[in-house]
Design an enzyme around this catalytic site. Structure first.
Site, mmCIF file in Angstrom:
data_model
loop_
_atom_site.group_PDB
_atom_site.id
_atom_site.type_symbol
_atom_site.label_atom_id
_atom_site.label_comp_id
_atom_site.label_asym_id
_atom_site.label_seq_id
_atom_site.Cartn_x
_atom_site.Cartn_y
_atom_site.Cartn_z
ATOM 1 N N ARG A 1 0.853 -1.204 0.000
ATOM 2 C CA ARG A 1 0.000 0.000 0.000
ATOM 3 C C ARG A 1 0.884 1.247 0.000
ATOM 4 N NH1 ARG A 1 -4.013 -0.057 4.898
ATOM 5 N NH2 ARG A 1 -5.024 -1.727 3.745
ATOM 6 N N ARG B 1 -2.110 6.798 9.663
ATOM 7 C CA ARG B 1 -2.118 6.322 8.268
ATOM 8 C C ARG B 1 -2.198 7.470 7.272
ATOM 9 N NH1 ARG B 1 -4.189 1.028 8.107
ATOM 10 N NH2 ARG B 1 -3.469 -0.086 9.935
ATOM 11 N N LYS C 1 -4.110 1.199 14.817
ATOM 12 C CA LYS C 1 -4.051 2.147 13.702
ATOM 13 C C LYS C 1 -4.752 3.460 14.059
ATOM 14 C CE LYS C 1 -6.357 -0.828 11.036
ATOM 15 N NZ LYS C 1 -7.254 -1.479 10.049
ATOM 16 N N LYS D 1 -6.382 7.134 12.122
ATOM 17 C CA LYS D 1 -6.717 7.694 10.801
ATOM 18 C C LYS D 1 -7.201 9.138 10.891
ATOM 19 C CE LYS D 1 -7.816 3.184 8.908
ATOM 20 N NZ LYS D 1 -8.831 2.295 8.296
ATOM 21 N N CYS E 1 -15.149 -3.503 -0.634
ATOM 22 C CA CYS E 1 -13.760 -3.706 -0.216
ATOM 23 C C CYS E 1 -13.138 -4.813 -1.056
ATOM 24 C CB CYS E 1 -13.720 -4.091 1.257
ATOM 25 S SG CYS E 1 -14.299 -5.771 1.538
ATOM 26 N N CYS F 1 -7.729 -10.965 0.694
ATOM 27 C CA CYS F 1 -7.830 -10.579 2.100
ATOM 28 C C CYS F 1 -8.003 -11.795 3.005
ATOM 29 C CB CYS F 1 -8.990 -9.615 2.305
ATOM 30 S SG CYS F 1 -9.109 -9.138 4.037
ATOM 31 N N CYS G 1 -16.287 -8.657 5.473
ATOM 32 C CA CYS G 1 -16.267 -8.978 6.906
ATOM 33 C C CYS G 1 -16.592 -7.701 7.664
ATOM 34 C CB CYS G 1 -14.903 -9.563 7.312
ATOM 35 S SG CYS G 1 -13.664 -8.324 7.707
ATOM 36 N N CYS H 1 -13.963 -2.004 5.707
ATOM 37 C CA CYS H 1 -13.004 -1.279 4.861
ATOM 38 C C CYS H 1 -13.673 -0.438 3.784
ATOM 39 C CB CYS H 1 -12.009 -2.248 4.240
ATOM 40 S SG CYS H 1 -11.050 -3.122 5.487
HETATM 41 FE FE1 SRM Z 1 -9.089 -2.088 5.929
HETATM 42 C C1 SRM Z 1 -7.722 -4.648 7.647
HETATM 43 C C2 SRM Z 1 -8.129 -3.453 3.031
HETATM 44 C C3 SRM Z 1 -9.800 0.808 4.382
HETATM 45 C C4 SRM Z 1 -10.904 -1.118 8.645
HETATM 46 N N1 SRM Z 1 -8.036 -3.739 5.448
HETATM 47 C C5 SRM Z 1 -7.524 -4.653 6.309
HETATM 48 C C6 SRM Z 1 -6.630 -5.649 5.573
HETATM 49 C C7 SRM Z 1 -5.252 -5.132 5.592
HETATM 50 C C8 SRM Z 1 -6.730 -7.104 6.047
HETATM 51 C C9 SRM Z 1 -5.782 -7.585 7.103
HETATM 52 O O1 SRM Z 1 -5.579 -6.919 8.127
HETATM 53 O O2 SRM Z 1 -5.297 -8.707 6.929
HETATM 54 C C10 SRM Z 1 -7.233 -5.555 4.147
HETATM 55 C C11 SRM Z 1 -6.310 -5.927 2.994
HETATM 56 C C12 SRM Z 1 -7.090 -6.622 1.925
HETATM 57 C C13 SRM Z 1 -6.385 -6.776 0.671
HETATM 58 O O3 SRM Z 1 -6.278 -7.928 0.196
HETATM 59 O O4 SRM Z 1 -5.952 -5.804 0.083
HETATM 60 C C14 SRM Z 1 -7.812 -4.157 4.171
HETATM 61 N N2 SRM Z 1 -8.859 -1.415 4.071
HETATM 62 C C15 SRM Z 1 -8.543 -2.160 2.981
HETATM 63 C C16 SRM Z 1 -8.759 -1.396 1.701
HETATM 64 C C17 SRM Z 1 -7.747 -1.730 0.615
HETATM 65 C C18 SRM Z 1 -10.199 -1.628 1.219
HETATM 66 C C19 SRM Z 1 -10.513 -1.179 -0.163
HETATM 67 O O5 SRM Z 1 -11.126 -2.001 -0.857
HETATM 68 O O6 SRM Z 1 -10.219 -0.057 -0.548
HETATM 69 C C20 SRM Z 1 -8.670 0.037 2.248
HETATM 70 C C21 SRM Z 1 -7.271 0.573 2.253
HETATM 71 C C22 SRM Z 1 -7.208 1.923 2.839
HETATM 72 C C23 SRM Z 1 -5.899 2.606 2.725
HETATM 73 O O7 SRM Z 1 -5.541 2.974 1.620
HETATM 74 O O8 SRM Z 1 -5.261 2.844 3.762
HETATM 75 C C24 SRM Z 1 -9.134 -0.168 3.677
HETATM 76 N N3 SRM Z 1 -10.079 -0.407 6.449
HETATM 77 C C25 SRM Z 1 -10.361 0.630 5.620
HETATM 78 C C26 SRM Z 1 -11.363 1.480 6.199
HETATM 79 C C27 SRM Z 1 -11.993 2.706 5.553
HETATM 80 C C28 SRM Z 1 -11.288 3.964 5.935
HETATM 81 O O9 SRM Z 1 -10.261 3.943 6.607
HETATM 82 O O10 SRM Z 1 -11.770 5.011 5.553
HETATM 83 C C29 SRM Z 1 -11.702 0.914 7.421
HETATM 84 C C30 SRM Z 1 -12.807 1.409 8.380
HETATM 85 C C31 SRM Z 1 -12.439 2.627 9.108
HETATM 86 C C32 SRM Z 1 -11.734 2.286 10.389
HETATM 87 O O11 SRM Z 1 -10.547 2.059 10.367
HETATM 88 O O12 SRM Z 1 -12.411 2.202 11.412
HETATM 89 C C33 SRM Z 1 -10.881 -0.259 7.566
HETATM 90 N N4 SRM Z 1 -9.232 -2.742 7.841
HETATM 91 C C34 SRM Z 1 -10.096 -2.240 8.780
HETATM 92 C C35 SRM Z 1 -10.027 -3.067 9.962
HETATM 93 C C36 SRM Z 1 -10.852 -2.869 11.263
HETATM 94 C C37 SRM Z 1 -10.181 -2.005 12.215
HETATM 95 C C38 SRM Z 1 -10.926 -1.914 13.526
HETATM 96 O O13 SRM Z 1 -11.033 -0.831 14.053
HETATM 97 O O14 SRM Z 1 -11.388 -2.924 14.020
HETATM 98 C C39 SRM Z 1 -9.107 -4.093 9.670
HETATM 99 C C40 SRM Z 1 -8.683 -5.250 10.582
HETATM 100 C C41 SRM Z 1 -7.695 -4.851 11.610
HETATM 101 O O15 SRM Z 1 -7.167 -3.741 11.649
HETATM 102 O O16 SRM Z 1 -7.445 -5.702 12.464
HETATM 103 C C42 SRM Z 1 -8.634 -3.864 8.331
HETATM 104 FE FE1 SF4 Z 2 -10.852 -7.716 4.179
HETATM 105 FE FE2 SF4 Z 2 -12.861 -7.363 5.814
HETATM 106 FE FE3 SF4 Z 2 -11.458 -5.273 4.999
HETATM 107 FE FE4 SF4 Z 2 -13.037 -6.480 3.319
HETATM 108 S S1 SF4 Z 2 -13.684 -5.440 5.176
HETATM 109 S S2 SF4 Z 2 -10.891 -5.898 2.905
HETATM 110 S S3 SF4 Z 2 -12.907 -8.589 3.934
HETATM 111 S S4 SF4 Z 2 -10.688 -6.897 6.257
#
Ligand code: SRM
Ligand code: SF4
Length: 572
Positions: A81, A150, A216, A218, A437, A443, A482, A486
Site C-alpha cells: 500500500r 495512516r 491504527k 486515521k 472492499c 484478504c 467482513c 473497509c
Molecule cells: Fe481495511 C484490515 C483493506 C480501508 C478497517 N483492510 C484490512 C486488511 C489489511 C486485512 C488484514 O488486516 O489482513 C485488508 C487488505 C485486503 C487486501 O487484500 O488488500 C484491508 N482497508 C482495505 C482497503 C484496501 C479496502 C478497499 O477495498 O479499498 C482500504 C485501504 C485503505 C488505505 O488505503 O489505507 C481499507 N479499512 C479501511 C477502512 C476505511 C477507511 O479507513 O476510511 C476501514 C474502516 C475505518 C476504520 O478504520 O475504522 C478499515 N481494515 C479495517 C479493519 C478494522 C479495524 C478496527 O477498528 O477494528 C481491519 C482489521 C484490523 O485492523 O485488524 C482492516
Molecule cells: Fe478484508 Fe474485511 Fe477489509 Fe473487506 S472489510 S478488505 S474482507 S478486512
C-alpha cells in the site's frame, strides 16, 4: 504528563505490543526474513512489523485448498500500500504504479477507500525492487498500515477552488509530519546504512515512543458541502471552515471508526463528534496531542477494543477534550456551523479554477486493470503519457483526471472516448454510488465476497430500481467481506457485511451525507432474500418518499428500521 485521573485499561499487553517492543523500532528480523530463500513467506512476528512498512503477507485464497491438498506451502504473496496524502499522484507516478503492477504485481491496481494505490500478488523476491521503484517515483509506503497514523485523506479535488488546494497542502503536511522517525524503512528497503545504535545516537520516536500506538490511527479532512472522505468515520476528522472565500480553520471531530466483530457488542462502528474549532496553523498540534492521548490511554491489552473511538467512549468526550486542551496549553474555540450534503463523488467533466478541467471517472470497486472488452488500465496509461495535470484517487475508489488545460481536454476526451472510459452516467445512480472492499481472494479476513460480487448483485438490484423509476436516484450501497468495514459499510444507505460464503448481514438507514450510521435489518441472508427484501422496500420508496428525501431517511420515517443515534446503540 500522564493524567492521574484518566486510566488506560489494565490487562496483559497483547502479543503485538511485545513484537513492537522487541522490534528495535520496527526492524525486527525483517531484513533477514526477506532474504531467506526457502519460504516465500515470513514469520508472523515479522509480518506484524511489515504492516508499518506498508505491506502484509497474504496467500491466494482461491488456491488455498488445492495447495493444502497437494501439501504445498500456501501461495504466499504480498500486498503493498502506498502512502499518498490526499490521493494525489503525478502522471509519472501513475505510470510507475502501472509498470510495477504489471511487472511485479498481479497486473491490477486497487484504488482504495483511503485514496491510495494497493498492489497485490507481489512475491517476496520482488518486494524490495517494488518498494524501491515506488520511492524512486517520490512516493513511499511508510506507515501505510500498522499502529501509527495512516495516509491522511482530504477532499480530492483541490483544483475545484483555491480552498481545496490549501486543504490538500495541510493534509500533505500532516501526513509527513506525523510519520514515524525510525530509519528502519530506509535501512531495510532502501539500503541506508544504520548510524544509530550507541546510547548517544539512539533513535527516539518523540511522539510515538518505542511501542507506537495501541492500534491504527486515521485522519481525514473534509471540505463541506462534500463529505466524500466520510469525516465522521475518522479517528480524527477536520472539517474546513470557509468565510469570505478564505479558509479560517477547521472544526475538530474525534472518535470515529467503522470496525466491529460479529456477535461482540463491545465492538461497534462509531461516528466522530465535533469538539471545537482550531486555526489552520494549529492543526498539527491538535493532531499530535490527540495521538499522544491515544498512545497513553488506548487499550494495549485487547486489540479489538484498542481504537481511539473506544478510548473516547471509555474516558468520556469531555474528559478527552479537557486532556487535549491541557496538553495543548490553550482551548479550542467553539465549533463553527457547517453543512454536508453528500458523501459520494460527482462524475464527468467539471470546470475548476484558473480555467482548468477535471474529469471524474467511475472505477467500479476501485480495480484498475484491462478487463475483457474494457481496457481501463491501458486507456489510463495512454492518458498519463499526455496528461500534464495530475491524478486524484477518491475516497469512493474512483479517479479524477485533474487540472487539465482546455487544450489538453480535447486530447484527453478523445482518449476517454477511444477506450470507452466511463463517467458512469449510463449506469444507475445506485451503481455509481457503490463501494466494495477487496475481500476475496487476497484478504485473509474475508468471510464472503465483496468486490468480485457486488457488481453482479447490482445488475439484479438495477432491475428493481429501473422498474420503479429510481435509475437516477443516488442511493449509497456498500459491501464488505467482513465486519472490519473497509468500504465504510455502516455509512452506506444500504450496507452488506459478509458473514459466510454467499451470506450477508443487511443494514439500512445510514444518512446520505455520512452523518448517521445504519442498523442491521436482516441477518445472514443470501442473494434471493436480499432481492426479496429490496423488492418490498424500493417500490415503497419510489411511491411514498417526500420531495428530496433520501433513501436512508425514508426507511427510518417509514418505520422500516430504527435510527442509530450513536455507535453505542448500533446493535439495538
Ligand atoms: Fe481495511 C484490515 C483493506 C480501508 C478497517 N483492510 C484490512 C486488511 C489489511 C486485512 C488484514 O488486516 O489482513 C485488508 C487488505 C485486503 C487486501 O487484500 O488488500 C484491508 N482497508 C482495505 C482497503 C484496501 C479496502 C478497499 O477495498 O479499498 C482500504 C485501504 C485503505 C488505505 O488505503 O489505507 C481499507 N479499512 C479501511 C477502512 C476505511 C477507511 O479507513 O476510511 C476501514 C474502516 C475505518 C476504520 O478504520 O475504522 C478499515 N481494515 C479495517 C479493519 C478494522 C479495524 C478496527 O477498528 O477494528 C481491519 C482489521 C484490523 O485492523 O485488524 C482492516
Ligand atoms: Fe478484508 Fe474485511 Fe477489509 Fe473487506 S472489510 S478488505 S474482507 S478486512
Amino acid at each position: 504528563m500522564v493524567n492521574q485521573i484518566l486510566k488506560a485499561p489494565e490487562g496483559p499487553p497483547s502479543d503485538v505490543e511485545r513484537i513492537k517492543e522487541e522490534s528495535d523500532y520496527l526492524r525486527g528480523t525483517l531484513k533477514e526474513s526477506m532474504l531467506e530463500p526457502l519460504s516465500s513467506g515470513i514469520s508472523d512476528d515479522d509480518n506484524r512489523l511489515m504492516k508499518h512498512h506498508g505491506s502484509y503477507l497474504q496467500d491466494d485464497r482461491d488456491l488455498r485448498n488445492e495447495r493444502q491438498k497437494q501439501k504445498l506451502e500456501p501461495a504466499y504473496q504480498f500486498m503493498l500500500r502506498v502512502r499518498l496524502p490526499g490521493g494525489v499522484a503525478t502522471p509519472e507516478q501513475w505510470m510507475t504504479m502501472d509498470e510495477l503492477a504489471n511487472k511485479y504485481g498481479n497486473g491490477t491496481m486497487k484504488l482504495t477507500t483511503r485514496m491510495t494505490f494497493q498492489l497485490h500478488g507481489i512475491l517476496k523476491w520482488n518486494m524490495k525492487k517494488t518498494i524501491q521503484g515506488i520511492n524512486a517515483a517520490l512516493m513511499d509506503t511508510i506507515a501505510a498500515c500498522g499502529d501509527v497514523n495512516r495516509n491522511v485523506m482530504c477532499n480530492p479535488n483541490p483544483y475545484q477552488s483555491d480552498i481545496h488546494m490549501e486543504v490538500y497542502e495541510w493534509a500533505k503536511k500532516l501526513s509527513n509530519d506525523l510519520l514515524p522517525r525510525t530509519r528502519a524503512y530506509h535501512e531495510i528497503w532502501l539500503d541506508e546504512e544504520r548510524v544509530a545504535g550507541t546510547p548517544d545516537t539512539e533513535e527516539v520516536e518523540p511522539m510515538y515512543g518505542p511501542l507506537y500506538l495501541p492500534r491504527k490511527f486515521k485522519i481525514g479532512i473534509a471540505v463541506p458541502p462534500s463529505n466524500d472522505i466520510d469525516v465522521f468515520s475518522q479517528d480524527l476528522g477536520y472539517i474546513a471552515v470557509v468565510e469570505d472565500n478564505k479558509l479560517i480553520g477547521f472544526n475538530v471531530s474525534i472518535g470515529g471508526g467503522m470496525g466491529m466483530t460479529h456477535g461482540d457488542k463491545n465492538t461497534y462502528p462509531q461516528l466522530g463528534k465535533v469538539i471545537g474549532f482550531c486555526r489552520p496553523e494549529q492543526i498539527y498540534d491538535v493532531a499530535e496531542k490527540i495521538i499522544t492521548i491515544q498512545r497513553d490511554y488506548g487499550n494495549r491489552s485487547v486489540r479489538k477494543n484498542a481504537r481511539f473511538k473506544y478510548t473516547v467512549d471509555r474516558l468520556g468526550l469531555e474528559n478527552v477534550k479537557a486532556e487535549l486542551e491541557n496538553r495543548l496549553g490553550w482551548s479550542l474555540e467553539e465549533a463553527k456551523p457547517f453543512q454536508f450534503d453528500h458523501n459520494g463523488d460527482r462524475y464527468g467533466w467539471v470546470k475548476g479554477v484558473k480555467g482548468k478541467w477535471n474529469f471524474t471517472l467511475f472505477v467500479e470497486g476501485g480495480r484498475v486493470t484491462d478487463f475483457d472488452g474494457y481496457q481501463l488500465m491501458t486507456g489510463l496509461r495512454e492518458i498519463a503519457k499526455v496528461h500534464t495535470g495530475d491524478f486524484r484517487l477518491t475516497a469512493n475508489q474512483n479517479l479524477i483526471i485533474a487540472n487539465v488545460s482546455t487544450q489538453k481536454k480535447k486530447i484527453i476526451s478523445e482518449l476517454i472516448e477511444l477506450y470507452g472510459l466511463t463517467d458512469g452516467k449510463h449506469y444507475s445512480a445506485l451503481r455509481r454510488s457503490s463501494m466494495a472492499c477487496v475481500s476475496l481472494p487476497t484478504c485473509g479476513l474475508a468471510m464472503a465476497e465483496a468486490e468480485r460480487y457486488l457488481p453482479s448483485l447490482i445488475d439484479k438490484i438495477d432491475k428493481i430500481v429501473e422498474e420503479n423509476g429510481l435509475k437516477n436516484e443516488e442511493i449509497t450501497i456498500r459491501m464488505t467481506g467482513c465486519p472490519n468495514g473497509c468500504a465504510r459499510h455502516a455509512l452506506g444507505e444500504i450496507g452488506f457485511i459478509g458473514k459466510a460464503p454467499g451470506k450477508y448481514n443487511m443494514y439500512l438507514g445510514a444518512a446520505f451525507d455520512g452523518s448517521r450510521l445504519s442498523k442491521m435489518y436482516r441477518e445472514n441472508i443470501g442473494e434471493e432474500e436480499i432481492l426479496h427484501e429490496l423488492q418490498g422496500i424500493l417500490p415503497r420508496y419510489a411511491k411514498e418518499r417526500l420531495e428530496g428525501e433520501h433513501f436512508g431517511d425514508f426507511v427510518i420515517r417509514a418505520g422500516i428500521i430504527k435510527a442509530t443515534t450513536d455507535g453505542t446503540n448500533f446493535h439495538e
